[in-house]
Write an enzyme that holds these catalytic residues in place. Structure first.
Site, PDB file in Angstrom:
ATOM      1  N   THR A  91       0.859  -1.187   0.000  1.00 46.43           N
ATOM      2  CA  THR A  91       0.000   0.000   0.000  1.00 46.43           C
ATOM      3  C   THR A  91       0.895   1.237   0.000  1.00 46.43           C
ATOM      4  OG1 THR A  91      -1.473  -1.228   1.492  1.00 46.43           O
ATOM      5  CG2 THR A  91      -1.983   1.090   1.162  1.00 46.43           C
ATOM      6  N   ARG A 127     -11.910  -8.697  -4.482  1.00 46.48           N
ATOM      7  CA  ARG A 127     -11.517  -8.424  -3.096  1.00 46.48           C
ATOM      8  C   ARG A 127     -11.281  -6.932  -2.891  1.00 46.48           C
ATOM      9  NH1 ARG A 127      -6.827  -6.052  -0.311  1.00 46.48           N
ATOM     10  NH2 ARG A 127      -6.785  -6.959   1.786  1.00 46.48           N
ATOM     11  N   VAL A 128     -11.809  -6.394  -1.798  1.00 40.82           N
ATOM     12  CA  VAL A 128     -11.588  -5.006  -1.416  1.00 40.82           C
ATOM     13  C   VAL A 128     -11.014  -4.997  -0.006  1.00 40.82           C
ATOM     14  CG1 VAL A 128     -12.661  -2.770  -0.934  1.00 40.82           C
ATOM     15  CG2 VAL A 128     -13.451  -4.144  -2.873  1.00 40.82           C
ATOM     16  N   GLY A 129      -9.908  -4.286   0.189  1.00 34.56           N
ATOM     17  CA  GLY A 129      -9.283  -4.223   1.501  1.00 34.56           C
ATOM     18  C   GLY A 129      -9.702  -3.004   2.286  1.00 34.56           C
ATOM     19  N   ASP A 130      -8.885  -2.646   3.252  1.00 35.16           N
ATOM     20  CA  ASP A 130      -9.224  -1.519   4.131  1.00 35.16           C
ATOM     21  C   ASP A 130      -8.957  -0.174   3.491  1.00 35.16           C
ATOM     22  OD1 ASP A 130      -6.384  -2.147   4.334  1.00 35.16           O
ATOM     23  OD2 ASP A 130      -6.301  -0.622   5.898  1.00 35.16           O
TER      24      ASP A 130
END
Length: 291
Positions: A158, A186-189
């Site tokens: 990131t 997929r989606v992260g924070d």
């Protein structure tokens, strides 16, 4: 308040490998911090500065974001980003976005041209196309993955930036290519306001690490609440949030800047790449703690 009223932290991702040199990334981050110092010194708003810094991180190809992203298991590049203005709490984000050079620019377009906070998938792509943002014509030739899967259960990457400007305004921006070999969709924070990105009038934060755990612990929002209600320092609040991430089984780091210019950049992973413009004007950069 110190003599310099502005400060900034940027990161190139938590989790470093012992057998790899990160000197190129460190030099790049240090140079970006120097450019940001000039921008903030000239009176540029924190929101504009964090967008420009993250854009430079995305397009460098040195980090797992933008050009340096890795494909998912369908060999497609789905990218996420978020930006937030602390003075107004306006925010914009994109998730699972494909085909554009700069997700952070698209996130700002969401914030400024729509009534929404997040657009995902084809909706984010459509907005970026209509806004005239630079497209990726040939993904196979454009993307040059900055990392390869390693022995970590969830290999991550990131980039992010937080800043306080001369007028005391705070802003945060985060961008990522997501976890390596991730499941499509997929989606992260990173694009989730309050999980991986946050800014208000007290503190601005950008998280990096194993996003599933940052979501489950509401890491950025928790740290911000501890500053607001418990009057903790940015460093104390971020360290508490990281302990909660660790308790759930994850690791990573958080960068933050408070309304008084104090910065924080703790991590509980194997290092974190970051550069810091301190409120006294010093610039430090590396993969270890910058104290």
């Amino acid at each position: 308040m110190t003599s310099n009223p502005f400060s900034l932290v940027l990161h190139g991702g938590a989790g470093v490998l012992a057998d790899r040199s990160y000197q190129k990334e460190i030099d790049h981050m240090r140079a970006l911090a120097g450019e940001a110092k000039e921008m903030l010194g000239d009176g540029m708003a924190a929101l504009d500065v964090v967008e420009r810094v993250v854009y430079a991180l995305e397009t460098s190809g040195l980090y797992v974001a933008g050009k340096g992203s890795s494909p998912n298991t369908d060999n497609r590049y789905e990218l996420d980003a978020a930006i937030m203005d602390g003075a107004t709490r306006n925010a914009g984000a994109v998730a699972a976005m494909e085909g554009f050079v700069s997700p952070i620019q698209a996130a700002r377009k969401v914030m400024e041209t729509t009534p929404h906070v997040m657009l995902a998938g084809w909706g984010a792509n459509k907005l970026a196309r209509e806004a005239g943002l630079e497209a990726v014509d040939d993904p196979k030739s454009y993307y040059k993955p900055a990392a390869v899967p390693d022995n970590r259960a969830i290999a991550t990457g990131t980039v992010g930036c937080v800043a306080r400007d001369r007028d005391g305004r705070l802003a945060a921006a985060t961008s990522t290519g997501g976890t390596l070999k991730k499941t499509p969709g997929r989606v992260g924070d990173c694009p989730l306001i309050g999980a991986g990105t946050w800014a208000d009038q007290e503190i601005a934060l950008s998280c990096t690490g194993q996003g599933e755990y940052f979501i489950r612990s509401l890491a950025a929002g928790t740290a911000a609440a501890r500053v607001r209600y418990l009057h903790e320092s940015p460093d104390e609040a971020c360290r508490w949030a990281l302990k909660d991430v660790k308790r759930l089984g994850g690791d990573g780091g958080i960068i933050a800047v408070g309304r008084d210019g104090r910065v924080a950049y703790p991590y509980n992973s194997e290092g974190m790449k970051c550069a810091v413009l301190h409120a006294d004007g010093r610039i430090t950069a590396g993969v270890q703690d910058q104290t």
